[in-house]
Design a protein around this motif. Structure first.
Motif, PDB file in Angstrom:
ATOM      1  N   LYS A  83      15.948 -88.455  33.013  1.00 23.81           N
ATOM      2  CA  LYS A  83      16.509 -87.621  31.949  1.00 23.81           C
ATOM      3  C   LYS A  83      17.079 -86.319  32.501  1.00 23.81           C
ATOM      4  CE  LYS A  83      13.269 -89.500  28.658  1.00 23.81           C
ATOM      5  NZ  LYS A  83      11.854 -89.422  28.415  1.00 23.81           N
ATOM      6  N   ARG A  84      16.666 -85.983  33.737  1.00 15.34           N
ATOM      7  CA  ARG A  84      17.123 -84.740  34.358  1.00 15.34           C
ATOM      8  C   ARG A  84      18.016 -85.005  35.567  1.00 15.34           C
ATOM      9  NH1 ARG A  84      12.447 -80.409  34.212  1.00 15.34           N
ATOM     10  NH2 ARG A  84      14.308 -79.181  34.447  1.00 15.34           N
ATOM     11  N   ALA A  85      18.526 -86.229  35.673  1.00 19.88           N
ATOM     12  CA  ALA A  85      19.322 -86.619  36.839  1.00 19.88           C
ATOM     13  C   ALA A  85      20.557 -85.741  37.023  1.00 19.88           C
ATOM     14  CB  ALA A  85      19.725 -88.085  36.732  1.00 19.88           C
ATOM     15  N   GLU A  86      21.189 -85.344  35.937  1.00 21.83           N
ATOM     16  CA  GLU A  86      22.389 -84.517  36.067  1.00 21.83           C
ATOM     17  C   GLU A  86      22.080 -83.172  36.706  1.00 21.83           C
ATOM     18  OE1 GLU A  86      25.260 -84.423  32.990  1.00 21.83           O
ATOM     19  OE2 GLU A  86      24.928 -86.522  32.470  1.00 21.83           O
ATOM     20  N   GLU A  87      20.861 -82.674  36.535  1.00 18.65           N
ATOM     21  CA  GLU A  87      20.473 -81.408  37.155  1.00 18.65           C
ATOM     22  C   GLU A  87      20.437 -81.523  38.678  1.00 18.65           C
ATOM     23  OE1 GLU A  87      16.858 -79.864  35.407  1.00 18.65           O
ATOM     24  OE2 GLU A  87      17.540 -80.459  33.399  1.00 18.65           O
ATOM     25  N   ALA A  88      20.333 -82.747  39.198  1.00 16.13           N
ATOM     26  CA  ALA A  88      20.310 -82.964  40.644  1.00 16.13           C
ATOM     27  C   ALA A  88      21.628 -82.549  41.287  1.00 16.13           C
ATOM     28  CB  ALA A  88      20.015 -84.427  40.959  1.00 16.13           C
ATOM     29  N   MET A  89      22.704 -82.535  40.507  1.00 15.13           N
ATOM     30  CA  MET A  89      24.004 -82.121  41.046  1.00 15.13           C
ATOM     31  C   MET A  89      23.954 -80.693  41.575  1.00 15.13           C
ATOM     32  SD  MET A  89      26.155 -84.573  41.053  1.00 15.13           S
ATOM     33  CE  MET A  89      27.860 -84.107  40.930  1.00 15.13           C
ATOM     34  N   ALA A  90      23.067 -79.878  41.047  1.00 18.95           N
ATOM     35  CA  ALA A  90      22.956 -78.492  41.506  1.00 18.95           C
ATOM     36  C   ALA A  90      22.500 -78.425  42.965  1.00 18.95           C
ATOM     37  CB  ALA A  90      21.979 -77.717  40.623  1.00 18.95           C
ATOM     38  N   HIS A  91      21.798 -79.458  43.438  1.00 15.54           N
ATOM     39  CA  HIS A  91      21.295 -79.471  44.809  1.00 15.54           C
ATOM     40  C   HIS A  91      22.168 -80.292  45.750  1.00 15.54           C
ATOM     41  CE1 HIS A  91      17.705 -77.533  43.360  1.00 15.54           C
ATOM     42  NE2 HIS A  91      17.563 -78.489  42.463  1.00 15.54           N
ATOM     43  N   ALA A 137      24.843 -95.332  37.477  1.00 11.71           N
ATOM     44  CA  ALA A 137      24.011 -96.540  37.514  1.00 11.71           C
ATOM     45  C   ALA A 137      22.897 -96.461  36.478  1.00 11.71           C
ATOM     46  CB  ALA A 137      23.434 -96.735  38.917  1.00 11.71           C
ATOM     47  N   LEU A 138      22.219 -95.328  36.408  1.00  9.15           N
ATOM     48  CA  LEU A 138      21.132 -95.161  35.443  1.00  9.15           C
ATOM     49  C   LEU A 138      21.641 -95.246  34.014  1.00  9.15           C
ATOM     50  CD1 LEU A 138      19.303 -92.273  37.298  1.00  9.15           C
ATOM     51  CD2 LEU A 138      18.417 -94.603  36.988  1.00  9.15           C
ATOM     52  N   GLU A 139      22.790 -94.619  33.746  1.00 12.47           N
ATOM     53  CA  GLU A 139      23.365 -94.662  32.399  1.00 12.47           C
ATOM     54  C   GLU A 139      23.729 -96.082  31.984  1.00 12.47           C
ATOM     55  OE1 GLU A 139      26.652 -91.926  32.710  1.00 12.47           O
ATOM     56  OE2 GLU A 139      25.396 -90.194  32.189  1.00 12.47           O
ATOM     57  N   LYS A 140      24.038 -96.926  32.961  1.00 14.04           N
ATOM     58  CA  LYS A 140      24.447 -98.300  32.669  1.00 14.04           C
ATOM     59  C   LYS A 140      23.279 -99.285  32.756  1.00 14.04           C
ATOM     60  CE  LYS A 140      29.268 -97.621  33.884  1.00 14.04           C
ATOM     61  NZ  LYS A 140      29.735 -97.566  32.520  1.00 14.04           N
ATOM     62  N   GLY A 141      22.044 -98.767  32.910  1.00 11.90           N
ATOM     63  CA  GLY A 141      20.885 -99.636  32.800  1.00 11.90           C
ATOM     64  C   GLY A 141      20.131 -99.972  34.065  1.00 11.90           C
ATOM     65  N   VAL A 142      20.542 -99.472  35.217  1.00 16.12           N
ATOM     66  CA  VAL A 142      19.775 -99.718  36.443  1.00 16.12           C
ATOM     67  C   VAL A 142      18.426 -99.003  36.296  1.00 16.12           C
ATOM     68  CG1 VAL A 142      19.695 -99.315  38.938  1.00 16.12           C
ATOM     69  CG2 VAL A 142      21.834-100.018  37.854  1.00 16.12           C
TER      70      VAL A 142
END
Length: 129
Positions: free
Chosen positions: A75-83, A98-103
């Motif tokens: 749920k916080r994967a987009e925050e990883a872009m900051a790093h 990938a996560l958004e599409k069900g992986v």
């Protein structure tokens, strides 16, 4: 073609897909391997996508490997872009897609270690999921 990939997998063949690809006009084009892998993993409804790199995973402060981020809630994967810096940004983008599409989960693993896929599946690296 997902049906072809599934047929190969069902018959104990491991398909290897790499850039370049072929456009709809039959021209060779270079595609981003990480994002292509994300789309293939999603199409196959993969349990996990492993993205290998020359670092141990996503680093909080690149290039300091002691700042490895071991787990990220999807749920916080987009925050990883900051790093993410440099080519890792595209890897994170592929992971999010990938996560958004069900992986089920995405693992950034270290390609420099012995048996990198086994290590990644054992939780070494950064696991998003």
């Amino acid at each position: 073609n997902v049906a072809l990939l599934n047929l190969l997998l069902d018959n104990d063949y491991l398909p290897v897909v790499t850039p370049p690809a072929i456009s709809t006009e039959s021209e060779a084009i270079n595609v981003d391997g990480d994002r292509a892998a994300a789309m293939i993993a999603a199409a196959l409804r993969a349990e996990a996508l492993i993205i290998l790199s020359n670092v141990p995973g996503l680093l909080r402060q690149f290039p300091d490997e002691s700042t490895l981020i071991r787990h990220i809630d999807p749920k916080r994967a987009e925050e990883a872009m900051a790093h993410a810096e440099g080519r890792m940004r595209i890897k994170v983008l592929g992971a999010i897609e990938a996560l958004e599409k069900g992986v089920g989960k995405v693992i950034f693993g270290d390609a420099r270690v012995e048996q990198p896929v086994t290590a990644a599946l054992a939780g070494q690296g950064t696991v998003i999921g």
